[in-house]
Design a protein around this motif. Structure first.
Motif, PDB file in Angstrom:
ATOM      1  N   GLY A  24       0.777  -1.237   0.079  1.00  0.00           N
ATOM      2  CA  GLY A  24      -0.014  -0.029   0.276  1.00  0.00           C
ATOM      3  C   GLY A  24       0.797   1.442  -0.050  1.00  0.00           C
ATOM      4  N   THR A  25       0.448   2.082  -0.691  1.00  0.00           N
ATOM      5  CA  THR A  25       1.273   3.331  -0.776  1.00  0.00           C
ATOM      6  C   THR A  25       1.199   4.277   0.733  1.00  0.00           C
ATOM      7  N   VAL A  26       2.443   4.599   1.159  1.00  0.00           N
ATOM      8  CA  VAL A  26       2.522   5.257   2.430  1.00  0.00           C
ATOM      9  C   VAL A  26       3.429   6.698   1.938  1.00  0.00           C
ATOM     10  N   ALA A  27       2.770   7.743   2.168  1.00  0.00           N
ATOM     11  CA  ALA A  27       3.001   9.040   1.656  1.00  0.00           C
ATOM     12  C   ALA A  27       2.405  10.052   2.772  1.00  0.00           C
ATOM     13  N   GLY A  28       3.080  11.313   3.132  1.00  0.00           N
ATOM     14  CA  GLY A  28       2.361  12.205   3.666  1.00  0.00           C
ATOM     15  C   GLY A  28       3.451  13.185   4.122  1.00  0.00           C
ATOM     16  N   GLN A  29       2.979  13.651   5.415  1.00  0.00           N
ATOM     17  CA  GLN A  29       3.737  14.982   5.908  1.00  0.00           C
ATOM     18  C   GLN A  29       3.778  14.984   7.615  1.00  0.00           C
ATOM     19  N   VAL A  30       5.054  15.177   7.879  1.00  0.00           N
ATOM     20  CA  VAL A  30       5.172  15.427   9.449  1.00  0.00           C
ATOM     21  C   VAL A  30       5.227  17.020   9.942  1.00  0.00           C
ATOM     22  N   THR A  31       4.331  17.326  10.862  1.00  0.00           N
ATOM     23  CA  THR A  31       4.455  18.806  11.312  1.00  0.00           C
ATOM     24  C   THR A  31       4.431  18.856  12.821  1.00  0.00           C
ATOM     25  N   LEU A  32       5.057  19.832  13.231  1.00  0.00           N
ATOM     26  CA  LEU A  32       5.146  20.015  14.713  1.00  0.00           C
ATOM     27  C   LEU A  32       4.438  21.271  14.978  1.00  0.00           C
ATOM     28  N   ALA A  33       3.201  20.937  15.800  1.00  0.00           N
ATOM     29  CA  ALA A  33       2.503  22.255  16.102  1.00  0.00           C
ATOM     30  C   ALA A  33       2.281  23.049  14.849  1.00  0.00           C
ATOM     31  N   GLY A  34       1.850  22.146  13.602  1.00  0.00           N
ATOM     32  CA  GLY A  34       1.745  22.994  12.570  1.00  0.00           C
ATOM     33  C   GLY A  34       2.714  23.185  11.434  1.00  0.00           C
ATOM     34  N   ARG A  35       3.996  23.318  11.761  1.00  0.00           N
ATOM     35  CA  ARG A  35       5.262  23.529  11.139  1.00  0.00           C
ATOM     36  C   ARG A  35       5.889  22.491  10.603  1.00  0.00           C
ATOM     37  N   PRO A  36       6.230  22.479   9.387  1.00  0.00           N
ATOM     38  CA  PRO A  36       7.057  20.877   8.542  1.00  0.00           C
ATOM     39  C   PRO A  36       8.140  20.923   9.590  1.00  0.00           C
TER      40      PRO A  36
END
Length: 140
Positions: A24-36
């Motif tokens: 399965g595809t696994v992609a996305g984004q990690v943020t800390l308190a809304g910031r990358p």
């Protein structure tokens, strides 16, 4: 009449059992308190199945899991941790004439609870095929 020898070839053991599992595809984004978050690795671990993958975060906090086995991960429930990168710094102040060893320090501030699968509360349910983007917003 002569006896006729009949040989039958059976394809025993030549099934698709040794084919790789679906992914399965696994992609996305990690943020800390809304910031990358950048300068870190994201780690997916399914202990029950004995599977894991680590990939670096891009400058904008995004990631795409690609391994030698292919893009994405086999289906399963994964614990997700975010491990800060490390840089080497002097352990003593060389300007003050104090020789010292070097030490590794985190290059990005990520709360410690997210550093290991044992302490994180982040999870990812990966299904076979196309998955929606994963968004992990870490809390300070």
């Amino acid at each position: 009449m002569r006896p006729v020898l009949l040989l039958v070839a059976a394809a025993v053991g030549c099934s698709r059992a040794d084919a790789p599992p679906p992914r399965g595809t696994v992609a996305g984004q990690v943020t800390l308190a809304g910031r990358p978050v950048s300068g870190a690795m994201i780690h997916f671990e399914d202990r029950d199945a004995g599977r894991e993958a680590r990939v670096p975060l891009n400058a904008d906090g995004t990631f795409v899991v690609k391994t030698v086995a292919g893009t994405g991960l086999p289906p399963g429930k994964y614990k997700v941790s975010v491990v800060p990168g490390r840089v080497t710094e002097p352990a003593a102040d060389p300007a003050a004439g104090k020789p010292g060893k070097t030490k590794l320090v985190a290059n990005v501030a990520i709360p410690a609870k997210y550093h290991t699968a044992a302490t994180t509360d982040l999870t990812a349910d990966v299904a076979a095929g196309e998955n929606p983007a994963f968004a992990f917003d870490l809390k300070p």
